[in-house]
Design an enzyme around this catalytic site. Structure first.
Site, PDB file in Angstrom:
ATOM      1  N   HIS A 186       2.274  15.200  35.862  1.00 20.68           N
ATOM      2  CA  HIS A 186       2.144  14.525  37.151  1.00 20.68           C
ATOM      3  C   HIS A 186       2.478  15.453  38.301  1.00 20.68           C
ATOM      4  O   HIS A 186       2.741  14.998  39.400  1.00 20.68           O
ATOM      5  CB  HIS A 186       3.036  13.281  37.193  1.00 20.68           C
ATOM      6  CG  HIS A 186       2.582  12.218  36.249  1.00 20.68           C
ATOM      7  ND1 HIS A 186       2.795  12.281  34.905  1.00 20.68           N
ATOM      8  CD2 HIS A 186       1.882  11.083  36.464  1.00 20.68           C
ATOM      9  CE1 HIS A 186       2.266  11.221  34.318  1.00 20.68           C
ATOM     10  NE2 HIS A 186       1.704  10.479  35.249  1.00 20.68           N
ATOM     11  N   GLU A 201     -11.281   7.165  35.236  1.00 21.78           N
ATOM     12  CA  GLU A 201     -11.594   8.090  36.318  1.00 21.78           C
ATOM     13  C   GLU A 201     -12.998   8.654  36.215  1.00 21.78           C
ATOM     14  O   GLU A 201     -13.696   8.776  37.208  1.00 21.78           O
ATOM     15  CB  GLU A 201     -10.618   9.269  36.322  1.00 21.78           C
ATOM     16  CG  GLU A 201      -9.261   8.988  36.913  1.00 21.78           C
ATOM     17  CD  GLU A 201      -8.402   8.188  35.988  1.00 21.78           C
ATOM     18  OE1 GLU A 201      -8.812   8.032  34.813  1.00 21.78           O
ATOM     19  OE2 GLU A 201      -7.358   7.704  36.405  1.00 21.78           O
TER      20      GLU A 201
END
Lengths: 389, 405
Positions: B210, B141
């Site tokens: 998450h 990322e």
């Protein structure tokens, strides 16, 4: 023909005595071929030839540009000590050969992105001295309107993308620039410069992986000045062979104090990147100052080491010897050139000192591009608040 | 700008003529000056579970004043019948239209290309536009966000997808220092027209890592804009606006809202990035919310209406900067504010919004601003515990009753 650098000087019979002897003048562009002193070391590729094609005008321009860069950094040093430059100031003196050598090999459409040690790279890209000093002193005339500072020099029209304070963060940006170049299908490359300290950042390897995977025209240049602030390379890297760390990406180790070697390597790298994708260049260089102006630079290395490098490997002295031995200029002419450069720099400093500071309203400009009506609060809240209709 | 774009705006200003009894749900499409008399939008309020709503938009004769996009007067009285789709399809439609329109738009992210996107937002795009425009990145990322920003400095317009917003924490340095700041520190030389998007929020027992809500972490970064979509209509509109904006925009989607179904207009439209959306006008209390909590609020609103309350529900949509104009007008009318959000209590969007309202509209408040947020805990896995972490409709009802005493 290849000539050893120092042979001419020692032979008195070849010394020019009158003006009737042919003399290389500063605008002469007839090619001269010179051998680099140190061979290239390569990894997964064939090293380029040690014979560099150059010309007297080019070598003279090296001298002038490097002298200008050196003077700029020394002027910045005094300005910092006089508290006219604040914050962090990372100086590039000793590493000038890298900036000029790279410029000689590429065009202004090839992109360069570097870290915070960016003053000389900015000058190499065509930045003006006044802009540089104004930015350092936080004036409106600065290249970033005084809002960036020492670590944030940018020059968009010359494809110089800065100027980044966070170590290593410019490497993914550089691969992004290379991606955009590939996307636009123009044949240009990106040089992403970083230091030996940044070479241990994870994002370097992430970006290198993507660059190699997608065949991006990215050239990663490690300016190995052997110290990551106070930590020597042998204390921070298990494998200090930075040009080999690309693993599956070819690499080249270059004597970064030799402007001609840098030129050769960058030329080679550009050709390689356009055909085969990324390549890592390791430039073996040295900085005379400490990491920044807050660092004396003597707690982790001896003064003898610094002066030793200055005597033996100084990039400007090398070029001076070259110019003298090839009789492209006399001692006096070079001294005069240096004096001119010094005056140029002093004038720029004086001009920058006179230039105004940014207006208070500049605090809020360039936050957003006002295409969607976004506006900011004024400092005293009496100004227009956010209007969204 | 193209001639036939109409901007769907949020704030309905003429509410005094509105008869709340007749209506099931609010006018949410037109921003009308007080003089106009024609505006009709019927929308069935979407509750949390079933996501079917029907919309017919009738344009008024007056123009929608909007700073963002130059609009032309609409001559046609009605739009076509529109087409029904799910929220992720709306996002995909918006993205595809923008990629068709501008060759500089590209998408990068994990599994966005051949896989079609983990939430199918980019499905089919790789086949249509090729590998250079829809890029499957490795799992890094930090690097690919940085690359997107570097590419944006040269004029490309990447849409960077975080497979889950939480993963973008790895790219925080790039988003904060480079994305947000480069326009400023370069003295305006570079613009960074990126869109960073991805699903976030508390899902169905996805676990703590998450279920992140990153809007609170990013909200301080100067130089970025943040928007949160909540319906297929505003999802498509905001996606398109975000891509066209020269500023870096973070578009927050919600994992549980991807299957919302709604009918959206056939013709092209975009939504203003800085505007809030009036979901249901009312008189008694202003409820500010965004993303998934909008549906919890609307569910609570049904109960409240039965109990005789008249809440005004505003979906703030723009998380940075806040649409203080719409919010202010509402506060001036109702004098009571309740904020319902999914962020955590500490340092969340609600906290900033409370501060902004108190600073700007203190004189108009009859009661302290109340903020309902998620608990300051990592989201637990157990279903019951997870339910107690986020705000539920019953709590909203209680809060309104408390405020309206």
């Amino acid at each position: 023909m290849a000539l050893s650098r120092l042979s001419l000087r020692s032979n008195p019979f070849l010394k020019p005595s009158t003006t009737s002897i042919r003399r290389h003048v500063s605008t002469d562009t007839t090619p001269i071929t010179i051998e680099t002193a140190v061979p290239f070391e390569s990894h997964l590729c064939d090293a380029p030839s040690r014979s560099v094609v150059t010309s007297s005008s080019e070598i003279l321009s090296f001298f002038r540009d490097m002298a200008r860069m050196r003077r700029t950094e020394i002027a910045a040093d005094s300005l910092y000590k006089a508290k006219m430059i604040r914050g962090f100031c990372h100086l590039y003196d000793g590493q000038e050969a890298l900036a000029v050598g790279m410029e000689a090999a590429i065009t202004k459409k090839d992109a360069i992105i570097t870290s915070y040690r960016d003053h000389c790279t900015f000058l190499g890209r065509g930045g003006e001295l006044v802009e540089a000093f104004s930015e350092l002193m936080g004036r409106k005339r600065g290249c970033s309107n005084g809002k960036g500072g020492s670590m944030h020099f940018y020059k968009k029209d010359a494809c110089f993308y800065g100027g980044h304070g966070i170590v290593g963060a410019q490497i993914p940006l550089g691969c992004g620039l290379a991606f955009a170049q590939k996307y636009s299908k123009e044949e240009f490359v990106t040089f992403a410069l970083y230091g030996d300290g940044a070479a241990n950042q994870g994002q370097l390897f992430e970006a290198l992986n993507i660059a190699a995977l997608w065949d991006l025209p990215a050239i990663l240049v490690c300016e190995n000045n052997h110290y990551g602030m106070g930590t020597a390379t042998w204390r921070s890297a298990k494998s200090p062979a930075y040009f080999k760390r690309g693993d599956y990406v070819p690499g080249l180790k270059v004597d970064g104090m030799d402007a001609l070697a840098v030129k050769q390597a960058c030329k080679f790298a550009k050709e390689h990147a356009l055909k085969n994708g990324p390549i890592v260049l390791e430039m073996d260089t040295y900085r005379y100052h400490g990491h920044s102006m807050s660092d004396p630079g003597s707690t982790y290395r001896t003064r003898d080491e610094v002066s030793g490098v200055r005597q033996v490997r100084d990039p400007i002295e090398r070029v001076r010897k070259l110019l003298l031995s090839y009789d492209i200029a006399t001692e006096k002419e070079l001294k005069d050139m240096e004096k001119e450069v010094r005056k140029e720099v002093d004038d720029a400093v004086a001009q920058a000192k006179e230039s105004p500071v940014p207006e208070p309203s500049e605090l809020f400009t360039n936050m957003y591009v006002k295409d969607c009506g976004v506006e900011s609060f004024g400092a005293d809240r009496k100004e227009l608040k956010v209007t969204l209709t | 700008m193209a001639a036939r774009i109409h901007v769907g705006a949020g704030a309905a200003t003429a509410l005094s003529t509105f008869n709340s009894k007749k209506l099931v749900a609010p006018p949410s499409r037109t921003n009308l000056p007080a003089r106009s008399s024609k505006r009709y939008i019927v929308a069935a309020a979407g509750s949390d579970g079933s996501k079917k709503s029907l919309l017919r938009v009738r344009h008024s004769q007056k123009l929608i004043a909007n700073a963002a996009v130059a609009t032309k007067a609409e001559t046609s009285a009605t739009t076509g019948t529109g087409h029904e789709l799910l929220l992720f399809e709306a996002l995909q439609e918006g993205l595809e239209e923008e990629m068709d329109r501008d060759p500089h738009v590209c998408v990068m992210g994990e599994d966005v290309g051949h896989y079609g996107g983990s939430y199918k937002v980019t499905k089919g795009l790789a086949d249509k536009f090729g590998d250079l425009r829809v890029l499957d990145t490795p799992i890094c990322e930090n690097a690919f966000t940085g690359m997107g920003i570097g590419a944006a400095m040269t004029g490309l317009r990447p849409v960077i997808e975080g497979m889950n917003m939480g993963f973008l924490l790895l790219a925080f340095n790039q988003i904060s220092n480079n994305c947000g700041m480069l326009h400023y520190t370069s003295g305006g030389q570079f613009t960074i027209p990126v869109v960073i998007r991805g699903p976030g929020g508390v899902g169905r027992q996805l676990g703590a890592e998450h279920s992140q809500r990153l809007e609170s972490y990013f909200q301080s970064i100067p130089g970025i804009q943040m928007v949160a979509c909540s319906t297929p209509y505003n999802a498509k509109g905001l996606m398109k606006a975000a891509i066209r904006s020269e500023n870096p925009v973070i578009l927050f989607e919600h994992v549980l809202l991807y299957n919302l179904k709604e009918k959206i207009p056939d013709e092209e439209y975009i939504c203003n990035l800085e505007e809030a959306e009036m979901v249901r006008p009312g008189e008694h209390i202003t409820i500010l919310t965004y993303s998934r909590m909008r549906y919890h609020v609307m569910q609570a609103a049904k109960t409240l209406v039965n109990k005789g309350y008249d809440p005004e529900v505003i979906d703030i949509r723009s998380l940075k900067p806040f649409d203080l104009h719409t919010i202010g007008n509402s506060v001036k009318k109702t004098h009571r504010v309740l904020i319902v959000e999914e962020c955590m209590r500490t340092g969340g969007i609600g906290a900033s919004l409370t501060a902004a309202i108190n600073e700007n509209f203190h004189d108009y408040l009859d009661a302290p601003v109340m903020c309902l947020s998620s608990q300051d805990v990592p989201t637990p896995y157990a279903g019951t515990l997870e339910e107690w972490t986020v705000v539920q409709p019953a709590q909203i009802v209680t809060a309104v009753e408390q405020l309206c005493q």
